[in-house]
Design a protein around this motif. Structure first.
Motif, mmCIF file in Angstrom:
data_model
loop_
_atom_site.group_PDB
_atom_site.id
_atom_site.type_symbol
_atom_site.label_atom_id
_atom_site.label_comp_id
_atom_site.label_asym_id
_atom_site.label_seq_id
_atom_site.Cartn_x
_atom_site.Cartn_y
_atom_site.Cartn_z
ATOM 1 N N ASP A 1 0.826 -1.208 0.000
ATOM 2 C CA ASP A 1 0.000 0.000 0.000
ATOM 3 C C ASP A 1 0.863 1.262 0.000
ATOM 4 O OD1 ASP A 1 -2.229 -1.585 -0.019
ATOM 5 O OD2 ASP A 1 -2.765 -1.224 2.078
ATOM 6 N N ALA A 2 1.925 1.257 0.799
ATOM 7 C CA ALA A 2 2.827 2.415 0.830
ATOM 8 C C ALA A 2 3.542 2.566 -0.507
ATOM 9 C CB ALA A 2 3.827 2.278 1.972
ATOM 10 N N PHE A 3 3.914 1.452 -1.114
ATOM 11 C CA PHE A 3 4.553 1.479 -2.432
ATOM 12 C C PHE A 3 3.597 2.074 -3.466
ATOM 13 C CE2 PHE A 3 5.539 -0.476 -6.550
ATOM 14 C CZ PHE A 3 6.875 -0.174 -6.668
ATOM 15 N N ALA A 4 2.345 1.642 -3.422
ATOM 16 C CA ALA A 4 1.329 2.170 -4.340
ATOM 17 C C ALA A 4 1.121 3.663 -4.094
ATOM 18 C CB ALA A 4 0.014 1.414 -4.176
ATOM 19 N N GLY A 5 1.108 4.062 -2.834
ATOM 20 C CA GLY A 5 0.944 5.476 -2.501
ATOM 21 C C GLY A 5 2.068 6.324 -3.050
ATOM 22 N N ARG A 6 3.299 5.839 -2.934
ATOM 23 C CA ARG A 6 4.439 6.579 -3.495
ATOM 24 C C ARG A 6 4.340 6.660 -5.012
ATOM 25 N NH1 ARG A 6 6.996 3.890 0.720
ATOM 26 N NH2 ARG A 6 7.779 2.240 -0.617
ATOM 27 N N GLY A 7 3.898 5.577 -5.642
ATOM 28 C CA GLY A 7 3.735 5.589 -7.094
ATOM 29 C C GLY A 7 2.664 6.576 -7.535
ATOM 30 N N LYS A 8 1.547 6.607 -6.823
ATOM 31 C CA LYS A 8 0.473 7.543 -7.159
ATOM 32 C C LYS A 8 0.929 8.981 -6.913
ATOM 33 C CE LYS A 8 -3.408 4.400 -6.569
ATOM 34 N NZ LYS A 8 -4.766 4.224 -6.052
ATOM 35 N N LEU A 9 1.650 9.211 -5.821
ATOM 36 C CA LEU A 9 2.175 10.544 -5.533
ATOM 37 C C LEU A 9 3.108 11.008 -6.647
ATOM 38 C CD1 LEU A 9 2.593 12.990 -3.674
ATOM 39 C CD2 LEU A 9 4.378 11.660 -2.504
ATOM 40 N N GLU A 10 3.974 10.141 -7.127
ATOM 41 C CA GLU A 10 4.894 10.497 -8.217
ATOM 42 C C GLU A 10 4.123 10.887 -9.479
ATOM 43 O OE1 GLU A 10 7.683 7.313 -8.830
ATOM 44 O OE2 GLU A 10 8.486 7.489 -6.790
ATOM 45 N N VAL A 11 3.087 10.132 -9.817
ATOM 46 C CA VAL A 11 2.269 10.465 -10.990
ATOM 47 C C VAL A 11 1.610 11.827 -10.790
ATOM 48 C CG1 VAL A 11 0.195 9.856 -12.321
ATOM 49 C CG2 VAL A 11 1.844 8.075 -11.703
ATOM 50 N N MET A 12 1.068 12.053 -9.607
ATOM 51 C CA MET A 12 0.404 13.325 -9.328
ATOM 52 C C MET A 12 1.367 14.493 -9.463
ATOM 53 S SD MET A 12 -1.995 12.223 -6.082
ATOM 54 C CE MET A 12 -2.765 13.842 -5.899
ATOM 55 N N GLN A 13 2.563 14.347 -8.909
ATOM 56 C CA GLN A 13 3.557 15.413 -8.999
ATOM 57 C C GLN A 13 3.965 15.668 -10.442
ATOM 58 O OE1 GLN A 13 6.310 13.636 -6.221
ATOM 59 N NE2 GLN A 13 5.683 15.024 -4.572
ATOM 60 N N LYS A 14 4.200 14.603 -11.185
ATOM 61 C CA LYS A 14 4.629 14.729 -12.578
ATOM 62 C C LYS A 14 3.543 15.360 -13.453
ATOM 63 C CE LYS A 14 6.112 12.028 -16.550
ATOM 64 N NZ LYS A 14 6.148 10.720 -17.164
ATOM 65 N N GLU A 15 2.292 14.999 -13.224
ATOM 66 C CA GLU A 15 1.185 15.448 -14.076
ATOM 67 C C GLU A 15 0.481 16.702 -13.551
ATOM 68 O OE1 GLU A 15 0.651 14.170 -17.031
ATOM 69 O OE2 GLU A 15 2.222 12.677 -16.706
ATOM 70 N N GLY A 16 0.904 17.199 -12.383
ATOM 71 C CA GLY A 16 0.280 18.397 -11.816
ATOM 72 C C GLY A 16 -1.110 18.162 -11.251
ATOM 73 N N ILE A 17 -1.375 16.941 -10.823
ATOM 74 C CA ILE A 17 -2.673 16.589 -10.236
ATOM 75 C C ILE A 17 -2.641 16.973 -8.760
ATOM 76 C CG2 ILE A 17 -4.227 14.671 -9.677
ATOM 77 C CD1 ILE A 17 -2.980 13.245 -12.206
ATOM 78 N N SER A 18 -3.645 17.722 -8.320
ATOM 79 C CA SER A 18 -3.612 18.226 -6.948
ATOM 80 C C SER A 18 -4.507 17.468 -5.972
ATOM 81 C CB SER A 18 -3.983 19.708 -6.924
ATOM 82 O OG SER A 18 -5.240 19.913 -7.528
ATOM 83 N N LEU A 19 -5.414 16.626 -6.471
ATOM 84 C CA LEU A 19 -6.349 15.922 -5.596
ATOM 85 C C LEU A 19 -6.531 14.484 -6.057
ATOM 86 C CD1 LEU A 19 -8.545 15.866 -3.349
ATOM 87 C CD2 LEU A 19 -10.166 16.681 -5.082
ATOM 88 N N LEU A 20 -6.428 13.548 -5.108
ATOM 89 C CA LEU A 20 -6.679 12.124 -5.358
ATOM 90 C C LEU A 20 -7.879 11.690 -4.532
ATOM 91 C CD1 LEU A 20 -5.802 9.323 -6.523
ATOM 92 C CD2 LEU A 20 -4.463 9.037 -4.422
#
Length: 114
Positions: free
Chosen positions: A72-91
């Motif tokens: 779950d933590a690994f998935a969270g880091r992966g989702k955070l990286e995508v959000m940062q790269k794509e400029g997504i502010s809300l999950l």
């Protein structure tokens, strides 16, 4: 605003949240899907999104094939990286660990129970 929804525990299980994603997209918000999954699940998820009227949304898979523990933590880091790269502010996600990782990374996450 750029908003992302989880697939597995959110869009896959809630017609209401699918409708929310469609309305937000129709109101000129940038809506995408970020999902942690196995590499062989991508086409199935894309087909399901299309059947729900969400095939036009950007889809960012986070592959868990070789995820170290805890996944779950690994998935969270992966989702955070995508959000940062794509400029997504809300999950919008159903996993408290993933939401915690995203928040600790300085972005917003809404925990939903579907």
């Amino acid at each position: 605003m750029k908003i992302a929804f989880d697939y597995g525990g959110v869009l896959a299980n809630s017609d209401f949240l699918c409708e929310v994603a469609i309305v937000l997209s129709n109101c000129n918000h940038s809506v995408s899907v970020i999902s942690a999954l196995g590499i062989h699940d991508v086409e199935k998820v894309k087909a399901d999104l299309a059947s729900k009227g969400l095939g036009h949304l950007s889809f960012y898979p986070v592959y868990l094939g070789y995820a170290p523990f805890p996944p779950d933590a690994f998935a969270g880091r992966g989702k955070l990286e995508v959000m940062q790269k794509e400029g997504i502010s809300l999950l919008i996600d159903d996993n408290p660990t993933i939401c915690k990782v995203v928040r600790e990374g300085g972005l917003k996450a809404i925990l939903v129970n579907v």
